[in-house]
Design an enzyme around this catalytic site. Structure first.
Site, short mmCIF file in Angstrom:
data_model
loop_
_atom_site.label_atom_id
_atom_site.label_comp_id
_atom_site.label_asym_id
_atom_site.label_seq_id
_atom_site.Cartn_x
_atom_site.Cartn_y
_atom_site.Cartn_z
N ASN A 1 0.84 -1.36 0.03
CA ASN A 1 -0.59 -0.31 0.21
C ASN A 1 0.69 1.37 -0.13
OD1 ASN A 1 -2.08 1.83 0.59
ND2 ASN A 1 -2.23 0.91 2.58
N TRP A 2 0.99 1.85 -1.17
CA TRP A 2 1.42 3.15 -1.29
C TRP A 2 1.65 4.12 -0.85
CZ3 TRP A 2 4.82 2.08 -7.03
CH2 TRP A 2 6.02 1.26 -6.82
N LYS A 3 0.09 4.51 -0.20
CA LYS A 3 -0.88 5.38 -0.09
C LYS A 3 -0.31 6.89 -0.42
CE LYS A 3 -0.78 3.18 4.61
NZ LYS A 3 -0.36 3.29 6.31
N HIS B 1 -10.47 1.41 4.26
CA HIS B 1 -8.79 1.38 5.01
C HIS B 1 -8.99 2.52 6.49
CE1 HIS B 1 -4.40 2.43 6.35
NE2 HIS B 1 -4.13 1.90 6.17
N GLU C 1 -5.85 -5.20 10.60
CA GLU C 1 -4.95 -4.06 10.75
C GLU C 1 -5.44 -3.92 12.13
OE1 GLU C 1 -2.95 -2.28 6.92
OE2 GLU C 1 -4.79 -1.80 7.12
N GLY D 1 2.01 1.92 11.34
CA GLY D 1 2.34 3.22 11.03
C GLY D 1 3.35 4.02 12.46
N SER E 1 2.50 -2.12 10.69
CA SER E 1 4.20 -1.96 10.94
C SER E 1 5.04 -3.23 10.41
CB SER E 1 4.21 -1.44 11.91
OG SER E 1 4.12 -0.51 12.88
N GLY F 1 2.80 -0.95 4.28
CA GLY F 1 2.74 0.50 4.14
C GLY F 1 4.21 0.68 4.01
P1 PGA Z 1 2.34 0.17 7.58
O1 PGA Z 1 0.90 0.32 7.07
O2 PGA Z 1 2.91 -0.69 7.45
O3 PGA Z 1 3.16 1.18 7.30
O4 PGA Z 1 2.16 0.59 9.27
C1 PGA Z 1 0.18 -0.76 6.32
C2 PGA Z 1 -1.43 0.01 6.56
O5 PGA Z 1 -1.65 1.00 6.62
O6 PGA Z 1 -1.75 -0.60 5.59
#
Ligand code: PGA
Length: 224
Positions: A9-11, A96, A150, A156, A187, A208
């Site tokens: 997930n590149w956001k 999400h 999640e 994050g 994470s 992410g």
């Molecule tokens: P993260 O994000 O790996 O940076 O915790 C995961 C996500 O939000 O899908």
């Protein structure tokens, strides 16, 4: 061997130039994808570029998006419909927690988007942070879909859930939705991927931050 799923997930990250650099570092041709499905979910505007890179490299890499319109195509300014996405991608992340929080996305909205995904033959990757959210899903358990568990504290933060907790939630979700492919997200890094991927009820991961580093993401795939 059971197929594993690794979703990036590149956001809201990456320009065209940064995407080309990522592909360069990723060794797109070297992947042993036999029993693994690798899905990159970039910002919408990078889809045409990534699609052509995948075709040129004859790669098995799959594309997904991070959101879709809850409506059909038509007069919905600023939205991108599932039908438009289908030209480029096979998957869509829905619900999400960053969308639920920052864009007030309700369970009702999530269900509308799930309908749009199925109508247009996109596989939804539905994010949940609690069993209550799972119970709100209106979904035909016979269709193909994924649930990404999640927990909010883990996203994050550098503070993942324990593999045991994540596996126990995965088991509970599968008791409700028997056909779900179950991902853990929050994470996930090169250092902890082994602990999650060996869990019996976890079929893959949603990554992410660590997916933005091509070399780390490649290493995560190898270890999954
Ligand atoms: P993260 O994000 O790996 O940076 O915790 C995961 C996500 O939000 O899908």
């Amino acid at each position: 061997m059971k197929k594993k799923f690794i979703v990036a997930n590149w956001k809201s990250n990456f320009t065209t130039k940064e995407t080309l650099a990522w592909i360069e570092g990723f060794k797109i041709n070297d992947l042993e994808l036999m029993s693994k499905e690798i899905i990159i979910c970039p910002p919408f505007i990078l889809l045409p570029l990534l699609k052509s890179l995948i075709v040129n490299h004859k790669s098995n890499l799959k594309l997904g998006v991070q959101n879709i319109s809850p409506f059909d195509e038509g007069p919905y300014t600023g939205e991108i419909s599932a039908k438009e996405i289908k030209e480029f991608a096979d998957y869509v992340i829905i619900g999400h927690s960053e969308r639920r929080k920052n864009f007030s996305e309700s369970n009702e909205m999530v269900n509308l988007k799930i309908d749009q995904a199925f109508k247009n033959e996109l596989t939804p990757i539905i994010c949940v942070s609690s069993l209550d959210q799972v119970k709100e899903l209106k979904i035909d358990d016979n269709l193909n879909f994924m649930i990404a568990y999640e927990p909010l504290f883990a996203i994050g933060s550098g503070n993942p859930d324990t593999p045991e907790n994540a596996d126990s939630m995965a088991k509970k979700i599968k008791a409700i939705l028997k056909n779900a492919v179950l991902l853990y997200g929050g994470s996930v890094t090169f250092d902890n991927i082994n602990d999650f991927s060996k869990m019996p009820n976890i079929d893959g991961v949603l990554v992410g931050k660590a997916s933005l580093d091509a070399k780390e993401f490649y290493a995560i795939i190898q270890k999954t």
